[in-house]
Design a protein around this motif. Structure first.
Motif, short mmCIF file in Angstrom:
data_model
loop_
_atom_site.label_atom_id
_atom_site.label_comp_id
_atom_site.label_asym_id
_atom_site.label_seq_id
_atom_site.Cartn_x
_atom_site.Cartn_y
_atom_site.Cartn_z
N ALA A 139 0.04 0.56 1.37
CA ALA A 139 -0.88 1.62 1.76
C ALA A 139 -1.39 1.35 3.17
O ALA A 139 -1.77 0.23 3.49
CB ALA A 139 -2.05 1.68 0.78
N LEU A 140 -1.39 2.38 3.99
CA LEU A 140 -1.82 2.22 5.38
C LEU A 140 -3.24 1.69 5.45
O LEU A 140 -3.58 0.87 6.30
CB LEU A 140 -1.74 3.56 6.11
CG LEU A 140 -2.12 3.53 7.58
CD1 LEU A 140 -1.13 2.72 8.37
CD2 LEU A 140 -2.21 4.94 8.12
N GLY A 141 -4.08 2.15 4.51
CA GLY A 141 -5.50 1.77 4.52
C GLY A 141 -5.72 0.28 4.31
O GLY A 141 -6.80 -0.23 4.57
N SER A 142 -4.70 -0.44 3.83
CA SER A 142 -4.89 -1.86 3.60
C SER A 142 -4.72 -2.67 4.89
O SER A 142 -4.93 -3.86 4.91
CB SER A 142 -3.91 -2.36 2.53
OG SER A 142 -2.58 -2.28 3.02
N TYR A 143 -4.31 -2.00 5.96
CA TYR A 143 -4.20 -2.68 7.26
C TYR A 143 -5.48 -2.47 8.07
O TYR A 143 -6.21 -1.50 7.86
CB TYR A 143 -3.01 -2.13 8.04
CG TYR A 143 -1.68 -2.61 7.50
CD1 TYR A 143 -1.25 -3.91 7.74
CD2 TYR A 143 -0.88 -1.77 6.75
CE1 TYR A 143 -0.04 -4.36 7.23
CE2 TYR A 143 0.34 -2.21 6.24
CZ TYR A 143 0.75 -3.51 6.48
OH TYR A 143 1.93 -3.97 5.98
N PRO A 144 -5.74 -3.37 9.02
CA PRO A 144 -6.94 -3.21 9.86
C PRO A 144 -6.88 -1.91 10.67
O PRO A 144 -5.79 -1.35 10.90
CB PRO A 144 -6.89 -4.42 10.79
CG PRO A 144 -5.85 -5.33 10.27
CD PRO A 144 -4.98 -4.56 9.36
N THR A 145 -8.06 -1.47 11.10
CA THR A 145 -8.15 -0.22 11.84
C THR A 145 -7.23 -0.21 13.06
O THR A 145 -6.62 0.81 13.38
CB THR A 145 -9.59 0.00 12.34
OG1 THR A 145 -10.47 -0.51 11.35
CG2 THR A 145 -9.87 1.45 12.59
N ALA A 146 -7.15 -1.34 13.74
CA ALA A 146 -6.35 -1.39 14.96
C ALA A 146 -4.89 -1.07 14.66
O ALA A 146 -4.25 -0.32 15.38
CB ALA A 146 -6.46 -2.78 15.59
N ILE A 147 -4.39 -1.64 13.58
CA ILE A 147 -3.00 -1.37 13.19
C ILE A 147 -2.84 0.11 12.85
O ILE A 147 -1.87 0.76 13.26
CB ILE A 147 -2.62 -2.24 11.97
CG1 ILE A 147 -2.73 -3.71 12.30
CG2 ILE A 147 -1.23 -1.88 11.47
CD1 ILE A 147 -1.60 -4.26 13.12
N GLN A 148 -3.82 0.65 12.11
CA GLN A 148 -3.75 2.06 11.76
C GLN A 148 -3.68 2.93 13.00
O GLN A 148 -2.96 3.91 13.06
CB GLN A 148 -4.96 2.45 10.91
CG GLN A 148 -5.02 1.76 9.57
CD GLN A 148 -6.17 2.25 8.73
OE1 GLN A 148 -6.49 3.42 8.72
NE2 GLN A 148 -6.81 1.35 8.02
#
Lengths: 511, 338
Positions: A139-148
């Motif tokens: 899930a994209l949300g499991s990555y830090p904001t910067a990665i998103q």
């Protein structure tokens, strides 16, 4: 310059009779990286939204590839080759990385089902341009904001647009990620894609942009090659002031005077939390600004959250006003005289549908009420006072806060906490995403309260703000406080050195 | 301080004028709803035989009053961003309990006390149901729709067990007055519903609870950071909603002089949600237009009455109600986009 890719002239737009754009223009050449700067409320966002078909213009002309166009929806704009990455992330955190990258443009099998193999391949290719490798099925949300943020940019860049609009793309990226992004921008430029780059970080513009358009009060007030201007000139043009005048005043409203701090108000000893904070020791005195410095992910915000009772404290001790304190949540923290301005204005700050007044008094309500009834007359007096004192620009105090610009929203939130007359103000990136004018105002408000004896814990990614503002700077690395620097005497190079040095060298230096 | 005094004057003046864009927008919706209601009344005056009779008013009021009372609580719950599916079941529980209390041996021996207990007891049980719902939502983080589904299912079961699954008729004029009594020609329960609507509207607008309610629904994390007691606010909201549902249950039982656990409050949750949504509540939370809910309930009621009184089969009214909700949701959606 060859024929312009985009040429907007004489654009006007009013909302409910209030003009947001009076006479805006913008000209972008093919393969040009063009910066758009201006204070919040200058009309940058409105101009972009007209370009991308979110709003319709009232007057003016838009020429796209030499032909007049009238884009009626974001979909039409995308069809024409204009892709946008908005300031706020507009992805779906619950879905996987691949799904987010191909969202709306999923490769299909002949019978209409989504071709996931092709989708994964495209996602991998997009990410490889950034040199990042992610688990495509997480899930994209499991990555830090910067990665998103990088994924969002990658997604937009993959759409083969002729013009890519980036609204504050770097606000949640660290230095290395910013470099990666610049690499991508240069790559896009080399392939002939134009980029419209909106940012409050003026230093960045000089690294990556070719030209810049400056807006003020709904008008375009200047356009120049980036090589022909300086940061100071840009600031002066944005503010409508004289460059010399600003140079004389210094770049922030902070100035570290004599160290005349009072009693220790907050004292943390080896504080640890269940969220990445491992060992924090610091003290903050009345009338003193203590800065928290460190890289993204070094635990600055986590330190604030642990002190304010938002994360569970798992070790160490905390003293507030010389007594051991158990802070189990924001209510305890507020009762102990603390206030916390969170870094995420939208998610943790404003209540969008409530008015400026209701937002400003949210924390103060218990003191404004008797027997559960809010004393609205007194409330209005308080709010009136803060609107004046903080220079909040609003039609009236009953206007919904979502209609205000970011800088003004931030002032309302600052007012929410100042109204409590806190003894410790924890400020997490108080001037991020805020225009230069509001930034100076916010800094001077903070400085004034410190003078009156308020203690401040300041988290900032801007070295200038820390160096000029903080009396003491505590440097964090990987959730530990590793060094304490005292002003006067802190220089940018010393600070950077402290932030970047190996933790082992620093252990002895820790207080 | 003279400066302060002038500020006071301005502040007080502002209360009355309130030229807030937000309010005026909401007012526009309320005005639209009121205009639609008026048009419907005029249509009926022209079309429906005997419409301008007091009896017609009484019938409509007695049909709509329980819906209004339940919808008030529902609006508050919706304002937190939740929903309460258990209101119909709570009505059934409260309604089934009342006759058991005043009809018990003790209740018959002490009619006064028995009657009082028959009011207070079921309301306390209803409040306990709300406490249960609110606790699940606040402390265990259960999604409201699931949390209240538990009582939605089990509540009616309890009511059926209490009444052995039979229709329980009774004769108790003092109690049935609640459902059949009139004041100034209008059913007592109509006055009760109106009074409650006023009280709830004032609570939302003037109290700290009301402000907390809107901030919790509008942005829970921001509210929590600002020191708002989020859990307490939510629990009170579910508690108020259930208690109001309990009262509605008592009224319906009193009206029928009988408690039918299988039918009391059946589908009431949907009627209440419909009234709130038509009145301008947003299911995402943060808004509690009480007057809108009142008008919404009246509007749906009158549409149904109009159709039935003009010979349209009962079943068709459901379709029309559905259409009204679709229009209301569409209005809300388009408003948000502009």
């Amino acid at each position: 310059m060859a024929e312009s890719l985009l040429r907007m002239t004489g654009i006007q737009k009013a909302f409910a009779g209030v003009p947001a754009l009076r006479d805006a223009s913008l000209r972008i050449g093919p393969g040009e990286v063009h910066a758009l700067v201006g204070q919040n409320g200058a009309g940058k966002s409105t101009l972009i939204k007209i370009l991308t078909g979110v709003y319709r213009r009232d007057a003016g002309e838009v020429l796209w590839q030499g032909r007049p166009v009238d884009l009626k929806s974001p979909r039409e704009a995308q069809g024409a080759g204009i892709a946008t990455i908005y300031q706020e992330l507009t992805l779906v955190p619950q879905r996987t990385v691949t799904e987010n990258i191909v969202l709306g443009y999923e490769p299909r099998k002949p019978w209409g089902a989504i071709d996931w193999r092709a989708a994964d391949a495209r996602a991998r290719e997009v990410l490889s341009r950034f040199g990042i490798e992610l688990d495509l099925h997480r899930a994209l949300g499991s990555y830090p904001t910067a990665i998103q943020q990088l994924v969002a940019i990658g997604r937009a860049a993959s759409m083969e647009a002729k013009l890519l609009i980036m609204d504050e793309p770097t606000s949640s990226l660290d230095e290395k990620e910013v470099e990666t992004l610049f690499g991508v921008i240069r790559g896009l430029k080399a392939r002939g894609t134009s980029v419209l780059y909106v940012s409050h970080f003026l230093d960045e513009l000089f690294q990556v942009c070719d030209a810049v358009t400056i807006m003020r009060d709904g008008r375009t007030v200047g356009e120049t090659r980036i090589a022909d201007t300086t940061k100071l000139d840009l600031i002066a043009a944005m503010l409508g002031r004289d460059a010399e005048e600003i140079r004389a005043a210094g770049r922030t409203e902070f100035s570290v005077g004599e160290q005349r701090a009072g009693e220790v108000f907050l004292e943390a000893r080896h504080l640890a939390s269940d969220r990445r904070l491992k060992d924090l020791s610091l003290e903050v005195r009345a009338g003193e600004i203590v800065g928290l410095a460190g890289l993204l992910g070094s635990g600055r915000t986590e330190a604030a959250r642990a002190i304010f009772g938002l994360d569970r404290v798992t070790g160490g001790s905390l003293k507030v006003g010389a007594r051991a304190a158990r802070i189990r949540g924001p209510r305890d923290a507020v009762a102990a005289g603390m206030a916390y301005l969170s870094e995420d204005r939208k998610v943790e700050g404003i209540v969008p549908d409530l008015s400026v007044r209701e937002n400003l008094t949210l924390a103060l309500l218990p003191r404004l009420s008797r027997l559960g009834i809010v004393d609205e007359a007194r409330e209005r007096r308080v709010v009136e006072g803060f609107i004046k004192a903080l220079g909040i620009r609003t039609a009236d105090m009953d206007q919904p806060i979502r209609e205000l610009s970011g800088g003004n929203q931030q002032k309302v939130l600052l007012g929410r906490w100042l109204a409590l007359e806190p003894r410790l103000l924890i400020l997490d990136e108080p001037t991020r995403g805020v225009d230069v004018g509001a930034k100076l105002e916010i800094q001077s408000i903070i400085a004034k309260h410190v003078e009156q004896g308020c203690a401040v814990l300041l988290i900032s990614s801007e070295f200038e703000e820390l160096i000029e503002g903080a009396h003491n700077i505590v440097v964090l690395q990987e959730g530990r406080s590793v060094r304490r620097l005292s002003n006067p005497g802190v220089t940018e190079s010393r600070l950077i050195h402290a932030i970047a040095e190996q933790p082992d060298d620093a252990l002895e230096a820790a207080q | 301080m003279s400066a302060q005094n002038s500020l006071t004057g301005r502040g007080l003046g502002g209360v009355g004028e309130a030229p807030a864009p937000r309010r005026s927008r909401l007012n526009r919706r309320l005005l639209g709803l009121a205009a639609a209601l008026l048009a419907l009344v005029l249509l009926n005056v022209a079309m429906t035989p005997n419409f301008l009779q007091l009896q017609t008013l009484a019938v409509n009021v007695s049909q709509v009053a329980p819906v209004v009372i339940v919808a008030l609580g529902m609006t508050l719950v919706i304002a937190t961003g939740g929903v309460d599916l258990s209101v119909g079941a709570v009505m059934a529980v409260a309604g089934a309990l009342a006759p058991l209390i005043f009809g018990s041996g003790w209740g018959v021996a002490n009619p006064g006390l028995g009657l009082a207990a028959a009011f207070v007891g079921p309301l306390l049980v209803a409040a306990a149901c709300g406490l249960f719902n609110g606790s699940l939502v606040s402390f265990l983080g259960v999604q409201p729709i699931i949390a209240t589904l538990i009582l939605f299912i089990s509540g009616r079961g309890v009511a059926l067990v209490l009444t052995n699954g039979n229709l329980q008729t009774f004769t108790n004029p003092s109690f049935t007055w609640l459902g059949t009594g009139r004041a100034l020609g209008i059913p007592v329960m109509g006055w009760i519903a109106l009074a409650l609507a006023l009280v709830v509207a004032v609570v939302v607008r003037k109290t700290i609870y009301g402000r907390y309610l809107l901030s919790v629904g509008g942005n829970e994390r921001a509210a929590s950071l600002a020191g708002t007691p989020v859990a307490t606010v939510k629990i009170w909201t579910y508690l108020i909603c259930s208690t109001l549902a309990g009262l509605a249950g008592l009224i319906v039982v009193a009206q029928n002089s009988a408690s039918d656990a299988a039918r009391i409050g059946n589908l009431m949750e949907l009627d209440a949600i419909a009234a709130a949504v038509v009145g301008g509540a947003a299911l995402s939370g943060g808004r509690a237009p009480i007057l809108g809910t009142l008008l919404g309930a009246l509007f749906i009621q009158l549409v149904g009455y109009t159709l039935v009184a003009n010979g349209v089969p009962d079943e068709a009214t459901f379709i029309v109600t559905a259409a009204i909700i679709v229009i209301a949701v569409w209005l809300q959606d388009s408003r948000r986009r502009t």
